[in-house]
Motif scaffolding. Sequence first.
Motif, PDB file in Angstrom:
ATOM      1  N   PRO A 114       0.827  -1.216   0.000  1.00 26.39           N
ATOM      2  CA  PRO A 114       0.000   0.000   0.000  1.00 26.39           C
ATOM      3  C   PRO A 114       0.861   1.265   0.000  1.00 26.39           C
ATOM      4  N   GLY A 115       0.495   2.180  -0.889  1.00 24.81           N
ATOM      5  CA  GLY A 115       1.201   3.449  -0.965  1.00 24.81           C
ATOM      6  C   GLY A 115       2.525   3.389  -1.699  1.00 24.81           C
ATOM      7  N   ARG A 116       2.993   2.203  -2.017  1.00 25.67           N
ATOM      8  CA  ARG A 116       4.287   2.085  -2.702  1.00 25.67           C
ATOM      9  C   ARG A 116       4.124   1.933  -4.214  1.00 25.67           C
ATOM     10  N   LEU A 117       2.995   1.361  -4.637  1.00 26.16           N
ATOM     11  CA  LEU A 117       2.697   1.218  -6.060  1.00 26.16           C
ATOM     12  C   LEU A 117       1.511   2.109  -6.389  1.00 26.16           C
ATOM     13  N   THR A 118       1.614   2.872  -7.474  1.00 29.32           N
ATOM     14  CA  THR A 118       0.505   3.751  -7.844  1.00 29.32           C
ATOM     15  C   THR A 118      -0.464   3.082  -8.810  1.00 29.32           C
TER      16      THR A 118
ATOM     17  N   MET B 102       3.252  -4.692 -15.078  1.00 30.30           N
ATOM     18  CA  MET B 102       4.107  -3.525 -14.913  1.00 30.30           C
ATOM     19  C   MET B 102       3.471  -2.629 -13.870  1.00 30.30           C
ATOM     20  N   ALA B 103       4.285  -2.238 -12.900  1.00 31.69           N
ATOM     21  CA  ALA B 103       3.812  -1.396 -11.809  1.00 31.69           C
ATOM     22  C   ALA B 103       4.608  -0.107 -11.780  1.00 31.69           C
ATOM     23  N   ALA B 104       3.920   0.973 -11.444  1.00 32.92           N
ATOM     24  CA  ALA B 104       4.579   2.275 -11.297  1.00 32.92           C
ATOM     25  C   ALA B 104       4.721   2.584  -9.818  1.00 32.92           C
ATOM     26  N   THR B 105       5.825   3.229  -9.507  1.00 37.66           N
ATOM     27  CA  THR B 105       6.087   3.656  -8.135  1.00 37.66           C
ATOM     28  C   THR B 105       6.734   5.041  -8.160  1.00 37.66           C
ATOM     29  N   GLY B 106       6.515   5.774  -7.089  1.00 47.27           N
ATOM     30  CA  GLY B 106       7.168   7.064  -6.962  1.00 47.27           C
ATOM     31  C   GLY B 106       8.646   6.922  -6.663  1.00 47.27           C
ATOM     32  N   ALA B 107       9.028   5.782  -6.065  1.00 41.01           N
ATOM     33  CA  ALA B 107      10.429   5.568  -5.692  1.00 41.01           C
ATOM     34  C   ALA B 107      10.748   4.078  -5.716  1.00 41.01           C
TER      35      ALA B 107
ATOM     36  N   LEU C 293       7.034  -9.377 -12.794  1.00 39.27           N
ATOM     37  CA  LEU C 293       6.656  -8.055 -12.306  1.00 39.27           C
ATOM     38  C   LEU C 293       7.779  -7.082 -12.625  1.00 39.27           C
ATOM     39  N   HIS C 294       7.453  -6.078 -13.424  1.00 36.62           N
ATOM     40  CA  HIS C 294       8.384  -5.011 -13.779  1.00 36.62           C
ATOM     41  C   HIS C 294       7.940  -3.771 -13.001  1.00 36.62           C
ATOM     42  N   VAL C 295       8.772  -3.271 -12.117  1.00 39.55           N
ATOM     43  CA  VAL C 295       8.453  -2.073 -11.351  1.00 39.55           C
ATOM     44  C   VAL C 295       9.297  -0.939 -11.914  1.00 39.55           C
ATOM     45  N   VAL C 296       8.615   0.123 -12.337  1.00 40.87           N
ATOM     46  CA  VAL C 296       9.281   1.262 -12.973  1.00 40.87           C
ATOM     47  C   VAL C 296       8.825   2.549 -12.282  1.00 40.87           C
ATOM     48  N   THR C 297       9.507   3.619 -12.588  1.00 43.66           N
ATOM     49  CA  THR C 297       9.168   4.901 -11.981  1.00 43.66           C
ATOM     50  C   THR C 297       7.891   5.473 -12.602  1.00 43.66           C
ATOM     51  N   ALA C 298       7.111   6.128 -11.773  1.00 47.83           N
ATOM     52  CA  ALA C 298       5.877   6.756 -12.258  1.00 47.83           C
ATOM     53  C   ALA C 298       6.179   7.806 -13.321  1.00 47.83           C
ATOM     54  N   SER C 299       7.330   8.446 -13.210  1.00 45.37           N
ATOM     55  CA  SER C 299       7.677   9.488 -14.181  1.00 45.37           C
ATOM     56  C   SER C 299       7.930   8.925 -15.582  1.00 45.37           C
ATOM     57  N   SER C 300       8.234   7.628 -15.690  1.00 42.75           N
ATOM     58  CA  SER C 300       8.480   7.019 -17.002  1.00 42.75           C
ATOM     59  C   SER C 300       7.281   6.200 -17.500  1.00 42.75           C
ATOM     60  N   TRP C 301       6.230   6.135 -16.701  1.00 41.91           N
ATOM     61  CA  TRP C 301       5.084   5.260 -16.964  1.00 41.91           C
ATOM     62  C   TRP C 301       4.479   5.446 -18.356  1.00 41.91           C
ATOM     63  N   ASP C 302       4.204   6.675 -18.741  1.00 43.21           N
ATOM     64  CA  ASP C 302       3.490   6.940 -19.997  1.00 43.21           C
ATOM     65  C   ASP C 302       4.298   6.615 -21.251  1.00 43.21           C
ATOM     66  N   THR C 303       5.603   6.451 -21.114  1.00 41.94           N
ATOM     67  CA  THR C 303       6.430   6.209 -22.295  1.00 41.94           C
ATOM     68  C   THR C 303       7.065   4.817 -22.293  1.00 41.94           C
ATOM     69  N   ARG C 304       6.603   3.931 -21.445  1.00 41.40           N
ATOM     70  CA  ARG C 304       7.168   2.581 -21.361  1.00 41.40           C
ATOM     71  C   ARG C 304       6.822   1.762 -22.597  1.00 41.40           C
ATOM     72  N   ASN C 305       7.841   1.204 -23.218  1.00 39.59           N
ATOM     73  CA  ASN C 305       7.658   0.448 -24.453  1.00 39.59           C
ATOM     74  C   ASN C 305       6.719  -0.746 -24.287  1.00 39.59           C
ATOM     75  N   GLU C 306       6.746  -1.403 -23.156  1.00 38.47           N
ATOM     76  CA  GLU C 306       5.885  -2.570 -22.951  1.00 38.47           C
ATOM     77  C   GLU C 306       4.412  -2.185 -23.043  1.00 38.47           C
TER      78      GLU C 306
END
Length: 175
Positions: free
Chosen positions: A28-32, A54-59, A99-112
């Motif tokens: 909770p709170g770690r994945l957006t 694929m999961a986005a996270t702030g950190a 599970l691929h965890v990536v930064t929220a700032s890169s979420w919209d441009t992720r190739n997958e």
Amino acid sequence: MTIEIRDYDPVWPGLARCAADELLEALPGRLTVVEHVGSTAVPGLAAKPVIDLMAATGALEAVAAAENALHALGYHGIETGMPERLFYRREGEPVAYHLHVVTASSWDTRNERLLRDHLRRHPADRAAYAQLKRGLADAGHDGEAYTRAKTALIQRMVDAARTGRGLPLVDVWEE
């Protein structure tokens, strides 16, 4: 290990939703957001029995610090060398999970994510991709050889998706 390609199974999206819900509850709170990506997320596409999430996270550090919660769900970290990404695998039947965890700032441009959406909208590319995957599996390609042999077609489709969204072109291999 040989590659197994299965016909599309309509149960895959439900398995992905359940796994995504488990992850959001466990962290909770770690994945957006957690989304189903990869071939099993494309209706009608033949695929390996692996649910890619694929999961986005702030950190990324916040997720890495909570790996015990991922271990409790059966996920184990694997070092891939890909920048700004954490990767976990969970073995299972009838499918495994990545599970691929990536930064929220890169979420919209992720190739997958872009490739998934492209394949959903372009039946000819979906059919060509399925044919290539089956051919490589039938030829006995395994692991990295299978993945590398798909690169040219994937790059072409990702380039088309990125161009369509006005995004710069990037290599699909993150090294």
